[in-house]
Design a protein around this motif. Structure first.
Motif, PDB file in Angstrom:
ATOM      1  N   PHE A  43      13.857  37.075  19.131  1.00  0.00           N
ATOM      2  CA  PHE A  43      13.162  37.931  20.081  1.00  0.00           C
ATOM      3  C   PHE A  43      13.935  39.220  20.330  1.00  0.00           C
ATOM      4  CE2 PHE A  43      10.380  34.393  21.495  1.00  0.00           C
ATOM      5  CZ  PHE A  43       9.189  35.094  21.430  1.00  0.00           C
ATOM      6  N   VAL A  47      12.165  42.761  19.669  1.00  0.00           N
ATOM      7  CA  VAL A  47      12.061  43.817  20.674  1.00  0.00           C
ATOM      8  C   VAL A  47      12.731  45.094  20.182  1.00  0.00           C
ATOM      9  CG1 VAL A  47      12.808  44.533  22.981  1.00  0.00           C
ATOM     10  CG2 VAL A  47      11.838  42.249  22.627  1.00  0.00           C
ATOM     11  N   PRO A 143       5.759  31.232  22.740  1.00  0.00           N
ATOM     12  CA  PRO A 143       6.339  32.362  23.468  1.00  0.00           C
ATOM     13  C   PRO A 143       5.932  33.692  22.852  1.00  0.00           C
ATOM     14  CG  PRO A 143       7.985  31.326  22.079  1.00  0.00           C
ATOM     15  CD  PRO A 143       6.770  30.457  21.991  1.00  0.00           C
ATOM     16  N   VAL A 145       6.123  38.299  23.455  1.00  0.00           N
ATOM     17  CA  VAL A 145       6.663  39.479  24.125  1.00  0.00           C
ATOM     18  C   VAL A 145       5.597  40.568  24.101  1.00  0.00           C
ATOM     19  CG1 VAL A 145       8.289  41.398  23.909  1.00  0.00           C
ATOM     20  CG2 VAL A 145       9.107  39.064  23.716  1.00  0.00           C
ATOM     21  N   ALA A 157       9.722  45.809  27.563  1.00  0.00           N
ATOM     22  CA  ALA A 157       9.303  44.494  27.079  1.00  0.00           C
ATOM     23  C   ALA A 157       9.157  43.533  28.250  1.00  0.00           C
ATOM     24  CB  ALA A 157      10.330  43.938  26.088  1.00  0.00           C
ATOM     25  N   THR A 158       8.079  42.765  28.259  1.00  0.00           N
ATOM     26  CA  THR A 158       7.913  41.662  29.198  1.00  0.00           C
ATOM     27  C   THR A 158       7.612  40.410  28.381  1.00  0.00           C
ATOM     28  OG1 THR A 158       5.537  42.113  29.490  1.00  0.00           O
ATOM     29  CG2 THR A 158       7.067  43.133  31.053  1.00  0.00           C
ATOM     30  N   SER A 159       8.003  39.269  28.891  1.00  0.00           N
ATOM     31  CA  SER A 159       7.855  38.040  28.106  1.00  0.00           C
ATOM     32  C   SER A 159       6.992  37.021  28.831  1.00  0.00           C
ATOM     33  CB  SER A 159       9.226  37.426  27.813  1.00  0.00           C
ATOM     34  OG  SER A 159       9.854  37.011  29.014  1.00  0.00           O
ATOM     35  N   THR A 197      -2.396  35.567  28.153  1.00  0.00           N
ATOM     36  CA  THR A 197      -0.959  35.365  28.300  1.00  0.00           C
ATOM     37  C   THR A 197      -0.530  35.637  29.732  1.00  0.00           C
ATOM     38  OG1 THR A 197       1.228  36.180  27.598  1.00  0.00           O
ATOM     39  CG2 THR A 197      -0.560  37.753  27.537  1.00  0.00           C
ATOM     40  N   ALA A 199       2.420  37.097  30.209  1.00  0.00           N
ATOM     41  CA  ALA A 199       3.334  38.243  30.127  1.00  0.00           C
ATOM     42  C   ALA A 199       2.774  39.374  30.984  1.00  0.00           C
ATOM     43  CB  ALA A 199       3.485  38.701  28.675  1.00  0.00           C
ATOM     44  N   ASN A 212       4.672  37.984  18.442  1.00  0.00           N
ATOM     45  CA  ASN A 212       5.222  36.640  18.317  1.00  0.00           C
ATOM     46  C   ASN A 212       6.734  36.734  18.126  1.00  0.00           C
ATOM     47  OD1 ASN A 212       5.621  37.372  15.618  1.00  0.00           O
ATOM     48  ND2 ASN A 212       3.893  36.176  14.859  1.00  0.00           N
ATOM     49  N   SER A 213       7.403  35.613  17.943  1.00  0.00           N
ATOM     50  CA  SER A 213       8.864  35.614  17.854  1.00  0.00           C
ATOM     51  C   SER A 213       9.383  36.302  16.600  1.00  0.00           C
ATOM     52  CB  SER A 213       9.395  34.172  17.912  1.00  0.00           C
ATOM     53  OG  SER A 213       8.858  33.408  16.847  1.00  0.00           O
TER      54      SER A 213
END
Length: 258
Positions: A43, A47, A143, A145, A157-159, A197, A199, A212-213
């Motif tokens: 991640f 990012v 998960p 972002v 960035a927010t997750s 989501t 996020a 995605n990751s």
């Protein structure tokens, strides 16, 4: 004497067994931590890459840029994607990169039926670009972002996680009054199935990529339902397969003359 030797041998055997158990326990702990560490590193890398490819879209007003929303680069020669409602039908906007550089972006095409607009810019140098993932493979619980420029803060960035897929407009459970919970709310629009989501999506973040990751785009931020609490609630993204189809239609088209 013999009894003493037996006791010493038993004690040694017990100690050895305890040592072995401790080694196994620690090795299992490392095994569980390694995937988490790799995911975190993934991640961070995602990012870092996405910051260079995410832009703030703005127009000039009184000498100061007026933020409109977010977008992201999908080709190294400067093709930019955003949610169509972000630019409100304007044919020319400014694309502000995370390093502070600004490039003129001209509208290439827009598909209002799915709320996707494509712009082309010539930043003067090759740009970092993001790639699309298959949104059909997105699953609830994974998960994610969300990148964007909320409040004009580029590279934010927010997750969160994907809280639902294929969220249908107009098919939500009714509220206590018997009406649609989202009638008159953020989910009014042309897209019939969103990625949902948790996020955070705040003012100026619409049009940013949901990743995605692996740092691949699985959706484009379009709307939120916060019940009057900005920054809280749920966010909804246009699936990447829908967005990619629009991009492919317009990719070869030159920017219109102004």
């Amino acid at each position: 004497m013999r009894t003493q030797q037996i006791l010493v041998a038993v004690a040694g055997a017990v100690g050895l067994m305890i040592l072995i158990l401790l080694i196994v326990a620690f090795s299992r702990g490392d095994g569980d931590g390694a995937p988490r560490a790799r995911a975190m590193e993934g991640f961070v890398s995602a990012v870092d890459k996405a910051q260079a490819a995410t832009v703030m879209l703005s127009v000039s007003g009184g000498g100061e840029p007026m933020p409109m929303g977010s977008g992201f680069v999908v080709t190294t020669d400067g093709l930019i994607v955003t949610a169509a409602h972000v630019t409100g039908g304007l044919s020319v906007v400014n694309a502000v990169f995370v390093d502070g550089s600004v490039a003129r972006a001209e509208l290439v095409g827009v598909d209002q039926t799915v709320d996707v607009a494509v712009f082309r810019t010539t930043p003067g140098k090759p740009t970092q670009a993001l790639s699309f993932a298959d949104s059909n493979q997105v699953r609830a619980g994974q998960p994610v972002v969300l990148m964007g420029a909320p409040f004009g803060l580029t590279g934010t960035a927010t997750s969160g996680i994907v809280s639902a897929v294929n969220r249908q407009i107009g098919r939500q459970a009714p509220d206590s009054s018997g009406g649609d919970r989202f009638a008159g709310g953020a989910l009014r629009g042309p897209v019939v199935a969103y990625i949902q989501t948790d996020a955070a999506l705040t003012a100026g973040g619409s049009g940013g990529p949901l990743l995605n990751s692996a740092g691949e785009v699985i959706g484009v931020a379009s709307s939120r339902e916060s019940r009057g609490d900005p920054g809280a609630g749920l966010s909804f993204a246009i699936p990447s397969n829908v967005v990619k189809a629009v991009v492919e239609r317009f990719k070869a088209a030159p920017a219109p003359a102004t």
